[in-house]
Design an enzyme around this catalytic site. Structure first.
Site, PDB file in Angstrom:
ATOM      1  N   HIS A 157     -17.940 -17.916  46.218  1.00  0.00           N
ATOM      2  CA  HIS A 157     -17.276 -16.597  46.290  1.00  0.00           C
ATOM      3  C   HIS A 157     -15.971 -16.580  45.485  1.00  0.00           C
ATOM      4  O   HIS A 157     -15.079 -15.781  45.770  1.00  0.00           O
ATOM      5  CB  HIS A 157     -16.969 -16.182  47.738  1.00  0.00           C
ATOM      6  CG  HIS A 157     -18.087 -16.421  48.704  1.00  0.00           C
ATOM      7  ND1 HIS A 157     -19.041 -15.476  49.013  1.00  0.00           N
ATOM      8  CD2 HIS A 157     -18.428 -17.539  49.412  1.00  0.00           C
ATOM      9  CE1 HIS A 157     -19.901 -15.985  49.893  1.00  0.00           C
ATOM     10  NE2 HIS A 157     -19.569 -17.246  50.137  1.00  0.00           N
ATOM     11  N   SER A 278      -2.694 -11.864  19.599  1.00  0.00           N
ATOM     12  CA  SER A 278      -2.532 -10.425  19.777  1.00  0.00           C
ATOM     13  C   SER A 278      -1.607  -9.901  18.699  1.00  0.00           C
ATOM     14  O   SER A 278      -0.653 -10.580  18.306  1.00  0.00           O
ATOM     15  CB  SER A 278      -1.926 -10.138  21.148  1.00  0.00           C
ATOM     16  OG  SER A 278      -1.314  -8.860  21.155  1.00  0.00           O
ATOM     17  N   LYS A 284       0.272 -14.312  23.335  1.00  0.00           N
ATOM     18  CA  LYS A 284      -1.143 -14.283  23.693  1.00  0.00           C
ATOM     19  C   LYS A 284      -2.005 -15.251  22.903  1.00  0.00           C
ATOM     20  O   LYS A 284      -1.835 -15.449  21.709  1.00  0.00           O
ATOM     21  CB  LYS A 284      -1.700 -12.872  23.471  1.00  0.00           C
ATOM     22  CG  LYS A 284      -1.117 -11.858  24.420  1.00  0.00           C
ATOM     23  CD  LYS A 284      -1.821 -11.843  25.745  1.00  0.00           C
ATOM     24  CE  LYS A 284      -2.971 -10.861  25.687  1.00  0.00           C
ATOM     25  NZ  LYS A 284      -3.645 -10.796  26.984  1.00  0.00           N
ATOM     26  N   GLU A 291     -15.500 -14.200  25.471  1.00  0.00           N
ATOM     27  CA  GLU A 291     -15.789 -12.825  25.898  1.00  0.00           C
ATOM     28  C   GLU A 291     -16.998 -12.262  25.160  1.00  0.00           C
ATOM     29  O   GLU A 291     -17.837 -11.572  25.740  1.00  0.00           O
ATOM     30  CB  GLU A 291     -14.565 -11.937  25.648  1.00  0.00           C
ATOM     31  CG  GLU A 291     -13.370 -12.333  26.483  1.00  0.00           C
ATOM     32  CD  GLU A 291     -12.118 -11.571  26.049  1.00  0.00           C
ATOM     33  OE1 GLU A 291     -11.351 -12.102  25.229  1.00  0.00           O
ATOM     34  OE2 GLU A 291     -11.936 -10.432  26.503  1.00  0.00           O
TER      35      GLU A 291
END
Ligand code: ARG
Length: 459
Positions: A157, A278, A284, A291
């Protein structure tokens, strides 16, 4: 003017819209090499069976190599009016060698031709998937071997469950990708039957030798039923099915890498080579490759569903609907290969942050199960009672704002007065993982055995 290939029956050529919806040359040109290999095998067989002359077969086979070199050299002029790769190649062959080109299509149809070409193309994708999966598994084995005894939290979980080892987690993916590999191999073995010679649907009255062409093209045997041979796209669906499951595994792993590389987790550092920055936020480092791998399942599973829908209502044998098979498989294959390669690169390059993993492993009461097991083993309590007592100690620690090993012996004794100082041994994460020696368990010795087993399988 009407189409050269069937002009006898037609007075007028197609409407421009008809040509646009009908033509497949914009994509099926990717099967040019397979088409030419199939035609060369067919021509050799026709000559061996005295259906065409040896000199015609030689001219056809040489001419096809010329056409292939034009295609590979980028000088081939594709024609939409000629619909597809099969007719583009044949029409060019006619220009190159003249009259004998017209004899190539004896005892054959575009229906068995396209099935053959597409099978050859898809077969290569099974092989490519196999080698990419093997490379990914190797990369995972490298991670597993290096971190066989690095502790980290195991989750259920996405809540801290029990400590596991980094190597154990990596080996879980080795098992998944290992099954993907075996699915690819199974499907490849099943699909390797030659449709060539099924002709349009009924077979042919020419004395062809289907074993000869099957062998020349690396098939195990000719397919046994000509109607099935030209109607079957199971092989493409099996590829898409296996690819979808593999993409699902890649997506789950990618999701973990996205979470693990966040500042909140800091479990892994992805290499610069597989990250992006970024344009506005200088701090970043984004896990874009992970992704995108996570996203690829969408189009791969989409292709699987799309082709299933195309096929589900088609009466035997060939219908033009089946032309929609190729783009789905091309796109899914391209993206699967890219995702596998990107995952391999990320896995090879990434470094696990051993300290963060260890710190996280010890937090969140991850050794509560070890405490309950100790109460069973040492004090002889029923597991359900031990669970309850441990639960009360977790609640106490939570109230005190500390972890289980930070409780004092006196505090422990408030839950059960039989508890002794020995209990603290099992509250350490190292002891916890070392104790999980059951087959397939997370103990470093078990993880090393899993790595050794896989190395033996891979040779
Ligand atoms: N371009 C067609 C396809 O991809 C080739 C087969 C055409 N056969 C036919 N009977 N029209 O399926």
């Amino acid at each position: 003017t009407s189409n050269k290939m069937w002009g006898g029956r037609f007075a007028a050529g197609p409407d421009a819209i008809m040509e646009a919806i009908n033509a497949s040359i914009s994509f099926d040109r990717r099967m040019a090499a397979q088409d030419i290999a199939g035609s060369r095998a067919h021509a050799a067989m026709l000559a061996a069976q005295d259906i065409i002359s040896d000199s015609d077969a030689d001219a056809i086979r040489k001419g096809l190599l010329t056409v292939l070199s034009e295609i590979e050299g980028g000088t081939f002029a594709y024609s939409t009016a000629l619909e597809d790769i099969h007719m583009n190649v044949e029409a060019r062959l006619k220009e190159v060698i003249g009259e004998p080109a017209g004899r190539l299509h004896t005892g054959r149809s575009r229906n068995d031709q396209v099935a053959t070409d597409f099978k050859l193309w898809t077969r290569d994708q099974f092989d490519a998937a196999e080698s990419r999966l093997l490379a990914l598994i190797q990369a995972l084995l490298g991670q597993a071997e290096a971190g066989a005894d690095w502790v980290m939290p195991g989750f259920t979980h996405l809540q801290t469950a029990q400590p596991v080892t980094w190597g154990h987690h990596m080996m879980a993916y080795v098992e998944m990708f290992g099954r993907d590999l075996s699915r690819m191999r199974d499907a490849r073995a099943r699909m390797n039957e030659s449709p060539l010679g099924a002709a349009a649907l009924a077979g042919t009255s020419f004395p062809i030798d289907r074993d000869m062409t099957a062998q020349a093209l690396g098939f195990d045997r000719p397919s046994a039923n000509s109607l099935d041979a030209v109607s079957d796209r199971d092989f493409a669906l099996e590829f898409l099915g296996a690819a979808s499951i593999c993409a699902m595994h890649l997506s789950r792993f990618a999701e973990e890498l996205v979470i693990w590389s966040s500042a909140q987790f800091r479990f892994v550092t992805l290499s610069d080579r597989f990250s992006t920055g970024s344009s506005i936020m200088p701090q970043k480092k984004n896990p874009d490759a992970a992704e995108l791998i996570r996203a690829k399942i969408g189009r791969i599973m989409g292709a699987n569903v799309a082709l299933m829908m195309v096929m589900k209502g088609l009466p035997l044998a060939y219908s033009k609907d089946m032309q929609e098979d190729k783009e789905q498989v091309f796109d899914a294959a391209d993206n699967l290969m890219l995702a596998l390669a990107a995952m391999e690169g990320m896995v090879k390059d990434m470094s696990a942050n051993r300290e963060s993993l260890a710190a996280a492993a010890g937090s969140g009461f991850s050794t509560a199960t070890d405490l309950a097991d100790w109460l069973v083993r040492v004090l002889g309590l029923p597991f359900r009672d031990a669970h309850h007592i441990t639960g009360s100690l977790v609640a106490l620690a939570e109230k005190n704002g500390c972890d289980l090993p930070d409780l004092t012996l006196d505090e422990m004794k408030t839950a059960h007065d039989g508890i002794t100082a020995d209990v603290f041994d099992v509250l350490g994460v190292e002891n916890s993982v070392n104790s999980r020696m059951s087959y397939g368990g997370t103990a470093p010795a078990q993880v090393r055995a899993q790595v050794a087993r896989w190395k033996g399988i891979l040779g």
